[in-house]
Design an enzyme around this catalytic site. Structure first.
Site, PDB file in Angstrom:
ATOM      1  N   GLN A   1       0.897  -1.200  -0.024  1.00  0.00           N
ATOM      2  CA  GLN A   1       0.032  -0.063   0.066  1.00  0.00           C
ATOM      3  C   GLN A   1       0.881   1.264  -0.103  1.00  0.00           C
ATOM      4  OE1 GLN A   1      -3.364   0.011  -0.400  1.00  0.00           O
ATOM      5  NE2 GLN A   1      -3.229   2.086  -0.233  1.00  0.00           N
TER       6      GLN A   1
ATOM      7  N   SER B   1      -5.521   1.246   4.907  1.00  0.00           N
ATOM      8  CA  SER B   1      -6.295   0.681   3.624  1.00  0.00           C
ATOM      9  C   SER B   1      -6.876  -0.632   4.302  1.00  0.00           C
ATOM     10  CB  SER B   1      -5.326   0.049   2.801  1.00  0.00           C
ATOM     11  OG  SER B   1      -5.874  -0.714   1.699  1.00  0.00           O
TER      12      SER B   1
ATOM     13  N   GLU C   1     -16.803   4.161  -4.997  1.00  0.00           N
ATOM     14  CA  GLU C   1     -15.728   3.403  -5.637  1.00  0.00           C
ATOM     15  C   GLU C   1     -16.893   1.952  -5.588  1.00  0.00           C
ATOM     16  OE1 GLU C   1     -12.395   2.304  -3.650  1.00  0.00           O
ATOM     17  OE2 GLU C   1     -11.184   4.133  -4.229  1.00  0.00           O
TER      18      GLU C   1
ATOM     19  N   HIS D   1     -15.355  -1.651  -4.816  1.00  0.00           N
ATOM     20  CA  HIS D   1     -14.839  -2.104  -3.659  1.00  0.00           C
ATOM     21  C   HIS D   1     -15.689  -2.263  -2.791  1.00  0.00           C
ATOM     22  CE1 HIS D   1     -11.550  -1.210  -0.533  1.00  0.00           C
ATOM     23  NE2 HIS D   1     -12.496  -1.406   0.264  1.00  0.00           N
TER      24      HIS D   1
END
Length: 162
Positions: free
Chosen positions: A55, A81, A133, A136
């Site tokens: 990440q 994240s 998103e 996601h």
């Protein structure tokens, strides 16, 4: 918070947290992919578990390309994240137009049946800190994912931390 692992811009994970996909989340993902296939849609896994180090590299690449302000709207800081938890997956394809496809609409309407929520829903950018998103998904288990989905709230709002 209330037994839910919350990772966002405020709540971070230690650098050493996580070592791959959560087994229950991954099994649920396979079921979701099969459900999508039976409905006539492809739901490939685009991204799953990411270590802190991965990440860090990804975030810094985005900062180089787009600057910090823009990168912060679509990429998490290292340690912040959800991918590091092993509970989050990017599926379908990583593009806002995914939401307008049959697969994207199927995912939005059915992901909770498999234990997932669309983690960064449209219109909640001010709460989540991230752009919409539609690809996601975050695993919560069927019961909690259904409650969050039916509430119309994002996870932070549902948990009362917005």
């Amino acid at each position: 918070i209330d037994g839910v692992l919350l990772v966002n811009k405020e709540y971070a994970l230690p650098r050493s947290y996580g070592d791959g996909e959560d087994e229950a989340a991954y099994e649920a993902l396979l079921k979701l992919q099969e459900g999508a296939r039976q409905a006539g849609y492809s739901m490939p896994l685009m991204s799953g578990f990411r270590s802190f180090e991965t990440q860090d590299k990804l975030y810094n690449k985005y900062v180089e390309e787009d600057g910090v302000e823009k990168a912060d709207t679509y990429s998490a800081w290292p340690g912040h994240s959800e991918h590091q938890t092993g509970l989050a997956f990017d599926v379908g394809w990583v593009d806002l137009q995914f939401a307008d496809t049959g697969a994207g609409q199927w995912l939005a309407q059915h992901s909770h049946e498999y234990g997932f929520i669309i983690r960064y829903p449209e219109g909640k950018e001010g709460v989540t800190g991230y752009q919409y998103e539609p690809w996601h998904v975050r695993y919560l288990g069927v019961d909690l994912a259904t409650k969050v989905y039916e509430s119309g709230l994002c996870l932070e709002e549902y948990l009362g931390v917005d």
